[in-house]
Write an enzyme that holds these catalytic residues in place. Structure first.
Site, short mmCIF file in Angstrom:
data_model
loop_
_atom_site.label_atom_id
_atom_site.label_comp_id
_atom_site.label_asym_id
_atom_site.label_seq_id
_atom_site.Cartn_x
_atom_site.Cartn_y
_atom_site.Cartn_z
N LYS A 99 -0.02 -6.86 -30.68
CA LYS A 99 1.31 -7.36 -31.02
C LYS A 99 1.23 -8.53 -32.03
O LYS A 99 0.15 -9.07 -32.27
CB LYS A 99 2.02 -7.80 -29.74
CG LYS A 99 2.28 -6.66 -28.76
CD LYS A 99 3.05 -7.13 -27.54
CE LYS A 99 3.32 -6.00 -26.56
NZ LYS A 99 4.09 -6.44 -25.39
N PHE A 145 16.36 -8.23 -21.41
CA PHE A 145 15.50 -8.85 -22.42
C PHE A 145 15.17 -7.90 -23.57
O PHE A 145 14.26 -8.17 -24.37
CB PHE A 145 14.20 -9.35 -21.78
CG PHE A 145 13.48 -8.33 -20.95
CD1 PHE A 145 12.68 -7.35 -21.54
CD2 PHE A 145 13.62 -8.32 -19.56
CE1 PHE A 145 12.01 -6.41 -20.78
CE2 PHE A 145 12.96 -7.38 -18.79
CZ PHE A 145 12.16 -6.42 -19.39
N ASN A 203 2.60 -11.15 -24.99
CA ASN A 203 1.42 -10.91 -24.14
C ASN A 203 0.31 -10.16 -24.86
O ASN A 203 -0.46 -9.43 -24.27
CB ASN A 203 1.82 -10.17 -22.86
CG ASN A 203 2.52 -8.85 -23.13
OD1 ASN A 203 2.69 -8.45 -24.29
ND2 ASN A 203 2.92 -8.17 -22.07
N HIS A 206 -0.35 -4.01 -25.90
CA HIS A 206 0.42 -3.05 -25.11
C HIS A 206 -0.40 -1.80 -24.88
O HIS A 206 -1.24 -1.41 -25.70
CB HIS A 206 1.70 -2.69 -25.85
CG HIS A 206 2.37 -1.44 -25.32
ND1 HIS A 206 3.17 -1.44 -24.19
CD2 HIS A 206 2.33 -0.15 -25.76
CE1 HIS A 206 3.61 -0.21 -23.97
NE2 HIS A 206 3.12 0.59 -24.90
#
Length: 385
Positions: A99, A145, A203, A206
């Site tokens: 990411k 979100f 985070n 993925h």
């Protein structure tokens, strides 16, 4: 090891002279590393059983390209039920996505992927549109979100990879760690998200949760229809091209090379994995033909497996990528070494990252780079202990 054990695959080779695909039965004997080939159409032996050190058991999976004595074969099917049972029962492909918040740590994450036994079969740095991001997060359409997820995933470049190993989906999720990076630092401190993530959204990386999800997401990033998928991130200005050669990829050095480039202060602005065929490589290396004795070996090396083309930004002209590669003496134990160019020429690299290149001579190297009309090649070595 049982020297009579053998694995059989159906393989195709494109014959450029006849403009057709020829199909072979490829037999691999892991006991002594020998190979054998049979012409399927003509029902005759094409290659008698011969020891071949450049083919390994981990190279044998459906869809992979292997080189047998300079002939590039695509493995399209298992040749018998024994091979299918032994090699195909647990082999999976899944998506690994780095990411925007962890792009600067791509080298470390790829190093972790390689050390965990994965094979990277596709790779591309991309920039997602809002529509592509919405399609990617289709499972989160009802979540509050969702908008934050979309804004984050479109805030910068990402790196999408197709990775392969036994139980790939489960093993990649295990390497990732819990979705919330704070929880990961407690429950799985050595995981990707624990080391490089911040929270539940930022985070680092993925991975799909299931086979169906993996298939859908890989189709989004690497469409089977032949279309390009999400746009690459090439800038085409103030840049040079670095090509990491196939043997460096197969030796698991991609992550180390990316870290070395980053730590020297260079920005990687685009990156993609390619599989070149012999015809394209011969065109790419045309300037070598009849000039250097290593021409055939150079061609064979470049199409022996996937290479990675990288666009590198050079905003500081006093510290060029050429200088970073170091002195010409290959005996010096340096992190990267430079091999003098045999000559220069200008041409376009048709690997979507279009830059001006030139030719080099010299011994086998891990990285080829280009700056303006000159080109160098460099190799990674271990520091003297």
């Amino acid at each position: 090891m049982n020297h009579s054990e053998r694995f059989v695959f159906i393989a195709e080779w494109y014959d450029p002279n006849a403009s057709l695909f020829r199909r072979y039965e490829l037999l691999f004997y892991p006991g002594d590393g020998s190979v054998e080939m049979h012409d399927v159409k003509n029902h005759r032996t094409f290659l008698k059983r011969t020891k071949y050190d450049d083919l390994h058991l981990e190279d044998l999976f459906i869809g992979n390209k292997v080189n047998i004595f300079s002939r590039q074969l695509v493995l399209i099917d298992y040749g018998d039920q024994y091979t299918a049972r032994q090699l195909g029962s647990r082999k999976e492909k899944t998506l690994a996505l780095i990411k925007p918040d962890a792009i600067s740590k791509a080298g470390e994450i790829i190093e972790m992927i390689n050390k965990a036994g994965f094979t990277i079969t596709k790779l591309k740095m991309m920039m997602l549109s809002r529509k592509e991001a919405t399609d990617f997060h289709v499972d989160h359409q009802s979540r509050p979100f969702l908008n934050e997820l979309i804004q984050f995933i479109t805030s910068g470049p990402i790196i999408a990879m197709e990775i392969l190993r036994d139980d790939a989906i489960c093993e990649w999720k295990r390497l990732l760690g819990p979705a919330n990076s704070g929880v990961a630092r407690t429950d799985a401190p050595g995981s990707v998200r624990a080391l490089f993530g911040t929270d539940g959204i930022r985070n680092a990386a993925h991975g799909p949760d299931s086979f169906a999800c993996a298939a859908r997401e890989m189709e989004l990033f690497f469409p089977s229809s032949g279309v390009c998928g999400p746009a690459n991130t090439a800038k085409f200005t103030d840049c040079t091209c670095c090509i990491i050669k196939p043997h460096a990829i197969s030796e698991g050095l991609l992550g180390k090379i990316l870290m070395a480039i980053r730590d020297a202060g260079f920005e990687i602005s685009a990156m993609q994995m390619f599989n070149m065929d012999r015809v394209n490589v011969e065109e790419f290396y045309e300037v070598y033909k009849g000039v250097v004795s290593e021409y055939n070996e150079m061609v064979t090396e470049m199409y022996s497996g996937p290479c990675v083309a990288i666009e590198i930004q050079q905003n500081n002209p006093t510290k060029t990528f050429r200088e970073f590669c170091g002195p010409a003496d290959p005996k010096r134990r340096l992190s990267l070494r430079h091999i003098s160019p045999a000559g220069a020429w200008r041409r376009q690299l048709t690997l979507q990252i279009r830059v001006e290149l030139s030719a080099v001579a010299g011994e086998r190297s891990y990285v080829k780079t280009a700056k303006g009309p000159q080109l160098i090649s460099a190799a990674v070595e271990e520091e003297a202990s």
